[in-house]
Each structure stands twice: as C-alpha cells, then as structure tokens.
Design a protein around this motif. Structure first.
Motif, PDB file in Angstrom:
ATOM      1  N   ASN A 185       0.860  -1.176   0.000  1.00  0.00           N
ATOM      2  CA  ASN A 185       0.000   0.000   0.000  1.00  0.00           C
ATOM      3  C   ASN A 185       0.898   1.228   0.000  1.00  0.00           C
ATOM      4  OD1 ASN A 185      -1.809   2.190   0.760  1.00  0.00           O
ATOM      5  ND2 ASN A 185      -3.263   0.600   1.323  1.00  0.00           N
ATOM      6  N   LEU A 186       0.703   2.103  -0.968  1.00  0.00           N
ATOM      7  CA  LEU A 186       1.487   3.334  -1.082  1.00  0.00           C
ATOM      8  C   LEU A 186       0.654   4.485  -0.547  1.00  0.00           C
ATOM      9  CD1 LEU A 186       2.931   2.807  -4.673  1.00  0.00           C
ATOM     10  CD2 LEU A 186       3.928   2.130  -2.484  1.00  0.00           C
ATOM     11  N   ILE A 187       1.217   5.232   0.391  1.00  0.00           N
ATOM     12  CA  ILE A 187       0.457   6.261   1.094  1.00  0.00           C
ATOM     13  C   ILE A 187       1.045   7.632   0.815  1.00  0.00           C
ATOM     14  CG2 ILE A 187      -0.284   7.105   3.356  1.00  0.00           C
ATOM     15  CD1 ILE A 187       0.777   3.518   3.117  1.00  0.00           C
ATOM     16  N   GLY A 188       0.237   8.522   0.291  1.00  0.00           N
ATOM     17  CA  GLY A 188       0.671   9.887   0.044  1.00  0.00           C
ATOM     18  C   GLY A 188       0.717  10.690   1.343  1.00  0.00           C
ATOM     19  N   ILE A 189       1.738  11.519   1.491  1.00  0.00           N
ATOM     20  CA  ILE A 189       1.881  12.341   2.690  1.00  0.00           C
ATOM     21  C   ILE A 189       2.302  13.755   2.287  1.00  0.00           C
ATOM     22  CG2 ILE A 189       2.441  10.444   4.268  1.00  0.00           C
ATOM     23  CD1 ILE A 189       5.399  11.117   3.900  1.00  0.00           C
ATOM     24  N   THR A 190       2.329  14.660   3.260  1.00  0.00           N
ATOM     25  CA  THR A 190       2.785  16.023   3.010  1.00  0.00           C
ATOM     26  C   THR A 190       4.308  16.099   3.162  1.00  0.00           C
ATOM     27  OG1 THR A 190       2.562  16.666   5.327  1.00  0.00           O
ATOM     28  CG2 THR A 190       0.616  16.944   3.911  1.00  0.00           C
ATOM     29  N   LYS A 191       4.871  17.161   2.618  1.00  0.00           N
ATOM     30  CA  LYS A 191       6.305  17.381   2.767  1.00  0.00           C
ATOM     31  C   LYS A 191       6.672  17.532   4.237  1.00  0.00           C
ATOM     32  CE  LYS A 191      10.047  20.504   1.380  1.00  0.00           C
ATOM     33  NZ  LYS A 191      10.400  21.728   0.605  1.00  0.00           N
ATOM     34  N   GLU A 192       5.820  18.221   4.990  1.00  0.00           N
ATOM     35  CA  GLU A 192       6.090  18.442   6.409  1.00  0.00           C
ATOM     36  C   GLU A 192       6.167  17.122   7.165  1.00  0.00           C
ATOM     37  OE1 GLU A 192       4.945  21.971   4.488  1.00  0.00           O
ATOM     38  OE2 GLU A 192       3.810  20.086   4.604  1.00  0.00           O
ATOM     39  N   ARG A 193       5.230  16.207   6.860  1.00  0.00           N
ATOM     40  CA  ARG A 193       5.255  14.930   7.565  1.00  0.00           C
ATOM     41  C   ARG A 193       6.487  14.125   7.179  1.00  0.00           C
ATOM     42  NH1 ARG A 193       1.244   9.644   7.474  1.00  0.00           N
ATOM     43  NH2 ARG A 193       2.334   8.602   9.176  1.00  0.00           N
ATOM     44  N   MET A 194       6.870  14.178   5.905  1.00  0.00           N
ATOM     45  CA  MET A 194       8.053  13.450   5.473  1.00  0.00           C
ATOM     46  C   MET A 194       9.297  13.934   6.216  1.00  0.00           C
ATOM     47  SD  MET A 194       9.886  13.231   1.715  1.00  0.00           S
ATOM     48  CE  MET A 194      10.785  14.754   1.988  1.00  0.00           C
ATOM     49  N   LEU A 195       9.478  15.251   6.285  1.00  0.00           N
ATOM     50  CA  LEU A 195      10.655  15.805   6.948  1.00  0.00           C
ATOM     51  C   LEU A 195      10.649  15.496   8.448  1.00  0.00           C
ATOM     52  CD1 LEU A 195      10.856  19.272   5.156  1.00  0.00           C
ATOM     53  CD2 LEU A 195      12.255  17.239   4.740  1.00  0.00           C
ATOM     54  N   GLN A 196       9.482  15.583   9.061  1.00  0.00           N
ATOM     55  CA  GLN A 196       9.372  15.292  10.488  1.00  0.00           C
ATOM     56  C   GLN A 196       9.704  13.837  10.780  1.00  0.00           C
ATOM     57  OE1 GLN A 196       5.405  15.577  12.106  1.00  0.00           O
ATOM     58  NE2 GLN A 196       6.153  16.046  14.151  1.00  0.00           N
ATOM     59  N   PHE A 197       9.170  12.929   9.941  1.00  0.00           N
ATOM     60  CA  PHE A 197       9.426  11.510  10.158  1.00  0.00           C
ATOM     61  C   PHE A 197      10.896  11.177   9.967  1.00  0.00           C
ATOM     62  CE2 PHE A 197      10.026   7.243   8.476  1.00  0.00           C
ATOM     63  CZ  PHE A 197       9.497   6.484   9.512  1.00  0.00           C
ATOM     64  N   GLU A 198      11.493  11.675   8.894  1.00  0.00           N
ATOM     65  CA  GLU A 198      12.883  11.330   8.618  1.00  0.00           C
ATOM     66  C   GLU A 198      13.822  11.884   9.694  1.00  0.00           C
ATOM     67  OE1 GLU A 198      13.955  12.282   4.609  1.00  0.00           O
ATOM     68  OE2 GLU A 198      13.080  10.383   3.949  1.00  0.00           O
ATOM     69  N   LYS A 199      13.471  13.029  10.262  1.00  0.00           N
ATOM     70  CA  LYS A 199      14.289  13.582  11.337  1.00  0.00           C
ATOM     71  C   LYS A 199      14.258  12.689  12.569  1.00  0.00           C
ATOM     72  CE  LYS A 199      14.893  17.759  14.120  1.00  0.00           C
ATOM     73  NZ  LYS A 199      14.368  19.129  14.401  1.00  0.00           N
ATOM     74  N   SER A 200      13.072  12.190  12.933  1.00  0.00           N
ATOM     75  CA  SER A 200      12.960  11.338  14.121  1.00  0.00           C
ATOM     76  C   SER A 200      13.442   9.920  13.843  1.00  0.00           C
ATOM     77  CB  SER A 200      11.515  11.302  14.616  1.00  0.00           C
ATOM     78  OG  SER A 200      10.654  10.774  13.612  1.00  0.00           O
ATOM     79  N   ALA A 201      13.183   9.401  12.618  1.00  0.00           N
ATOM     80  CA  ALA A 201      13.572   8.024  12.294  1.00  0.00           C
ATOM     81  C   ALA A 201      15.075   7.856  12.261  1.00  0.00           C
ATOM     82  CB  ALA A 201      12.966   7.616  10.952  1.00  0.00           C
ATOM     83  N   SER A 202      15.793   8.893  11.845  1.00  0.00           N
ATOM     84  CA  SER A 202      17.251   8.797  11.770  1.00  0.00           C
ATOM     85  C   SER A 202      17.874   8.600  13.141  1.00  0.00           C
ATOM     86  CB  SER A 202      17.830  10.043  11.115  1.00  0.00           C
ATOM     87  OG  SER A 202      17.567  11.193  11.917  1.00  0.00           O
ATOM     88  N   LYS A 203      17.158   8.978  14.178  1.00  0.00           N
ATOM     89  CA  LYS A 203      17.668   8.853  15.535  1.00  0.00           C
ATOM     90  C   LYS A 203      17.215   7.572  16.223  1.00  0.00           C
ATOM     91  CE  LYS A 203      17.619  13.870  16.195  1.00  0.00           C
ATOM     92  NZ  LYS A 203      17.045  14.986  16.988  1.00  0.00           N
ATOM     93  N   SER A 204      16.058   7.025  15.805  1.00  0.00           N
ATOM     94  CA  SER A 204      15.476   5.933  16.573  1.00  0.00           C
ATOM     95  C   SER A 204      15.336   4.610  15.832  1.00  0.00           C
ATOM     96  CB  SER A 204      14.086   6.348  17.064  1.00  0.00           C
ATOM     97  OG  SER A 204      13.248   6.666  15.967  1.00  0.00           O
ATOM     98  N   LEU A 205      15.389   4.622  14.490  1.00  0.00           N
ATOM     99  CA  LEU A 205      15.165   3.397  13.738  1.00  0.00           C
ATOM    100  C   LEU A 205      16.405   3.015  12.948  1.00  0.00           C
ATOM    101  CD1 LEU A 205      11.566   4.093  12.334  1.00  0.00           C
ATOM    102  CD2 LEU A 205      12.187   2.549  14.190  1.00  0.00           C
TER     103      LEU A 205
END
Length: 202
Positions: free
Chosen positions: A177-197
């Motif tokens: 399943n491919l889910i469209g998101i906003t640019k803001e959500r992408m940047l927020q997720f990648e910032k947190s994921a780089s530290k925790s995942l």
C-alpha cells in the motif's frame, strides 16, 4: 413450605452461577477461516506484484533495467522528462517468473506529470497465499523511509526479489500500500527516524 424454600435456594444458586461465569469476548478467539493447502515444490514461481493506493494520485509500475548501465541495489533517484532514463521496458502485468534459488533485480518506477512535488511511503508488503510466504525476500521500498518526486519527473528505485532454494509453491502475490503524505510529515518523520530506527537496507 420446606419444598418452596429448597426450590428458592436452588434457583438462587443457578442465578449466582450464571452471574459469576466469565464473559469471554468472542473477538479475542477469532481465527482466520482461510483454506490453507500444503505447498509443493515447483521449478517455476509466478510472482505477481500489486499496488494499493491511499491519498496518492500516481501509479507505480515495475520495469526492466535499461541498457548496459548497471545500478546497485537500492539506487534511488529521479529523471526529468526527455532525459535518458536508467530503466527499460515495463514488465507486463507486473508479473515475474523465478526459479527457486534465484533472484531478480528490477526497478520500481513512478511518473509525476503534475505541477507539484509528491511525497509518499510504503506500508510493509503482504504475501498471498500465506502458506507460500516462507522462503522469499523482497528488498523493496517499505524500509521506514519516505520518498519524493519533483514535478514533471520520474522516480525510480532498484529492488530485488530472492527465492530460497527450498521455496515451496508456484505462485506468490506481493501487495504494497502506497500512502501519500505532506512534505512536512516526510521531513518530520525522517528527522525522528534517523535517531530511533536502524536502517533495513541490508
């Protein structure tokens, strides 16, 4: 009078028994009533790659590598319209045929003909029939990472499917399943994921 008291006592015991019974939610004990067959060895496995879309106006396709250029697994990029692309012809009907013990590299390709950038991520893939889902590895795009496609460009990613030598079954349907998101959500997720995942690109 004595008989009446005995009857009342028995009746009270019955009510007490029913009120103390454990009430079990039937949903907790539900089982999938899917008919499962015993998979058998096959020298050809038809793999059907499918897509579902949530809030995403574009469509994914799979393509053969293009020309003599060899791209490493996980290579991801975009190419502008009219420029030379690193991918070749579409794979008909999104279907591959592999032998057990073999692997196949190909490209995921998504064109963005719109005037706006598009951002998306992929939920983990599902495999059907479930009894055929043991013994394969799809190095794909569901790796806790979001992707972006600039306007008027085509996105691509090199992926790979591997089958174990003892893979059982002759068909496998893999669905993302491919889910469209906003640019803001992408940047927020990648910032947190780089530290925790941790990275899953092994």
């Amino acid at each position: 009078m004595k008989q009446r008291l005995i009857l009342c006592f028995v009746f009270d015991l019955i009510l007490l028994f029913h009120s103390c019974e454990e009430k079990v939610d039937p949903a907790i004990h539900e089982h999938n009533e899917v008919v499962v067959t015993n998979p058998i060895p096959s020298n050809k496995v038809k793999i059907d790659i499918r897509w579902a879309y949530t809030s995403l106006p574009l469509e994914m396709e799979i393509r053969e590598p293009g020309g003599a250029q060899t791209l490493a697994l996980w290579t991801t990029g975009t190419v502008q319209d009219g420029k030379r692309a690193p991918f070749g012809d579409p794979i008909p009907n999104g279907q591959l045929v592999l032998k057990p013990g073999s692997k196949k590299q190909f490209l995921l390709v998504m064109k963005n003909p719109t005037e706006n950038s598009v951002y998306f991520f992929a939920a983990p893939h599902s495999a059907m029939p479930v009894e055929h889902s043991f013994g394969f590895k799809f190095k794909c795009l569901c790796v806790n990472h979001a992707f972006s496609i600039p306007p008027k460009e085509t996105w691509y990613r090199v992926v790979e499917i591997r089958l174990a030598p003892d893979f059982l079954g002759d068909t496998l349907v893999l669905t993302h399943n491919l889910i469209g998101i906003t640019k803001e959500r992408m940047l927020q997720f990648e910032k947190s994921a780089s530290k925790s995942l941790p990275s899953e690109m092994d």
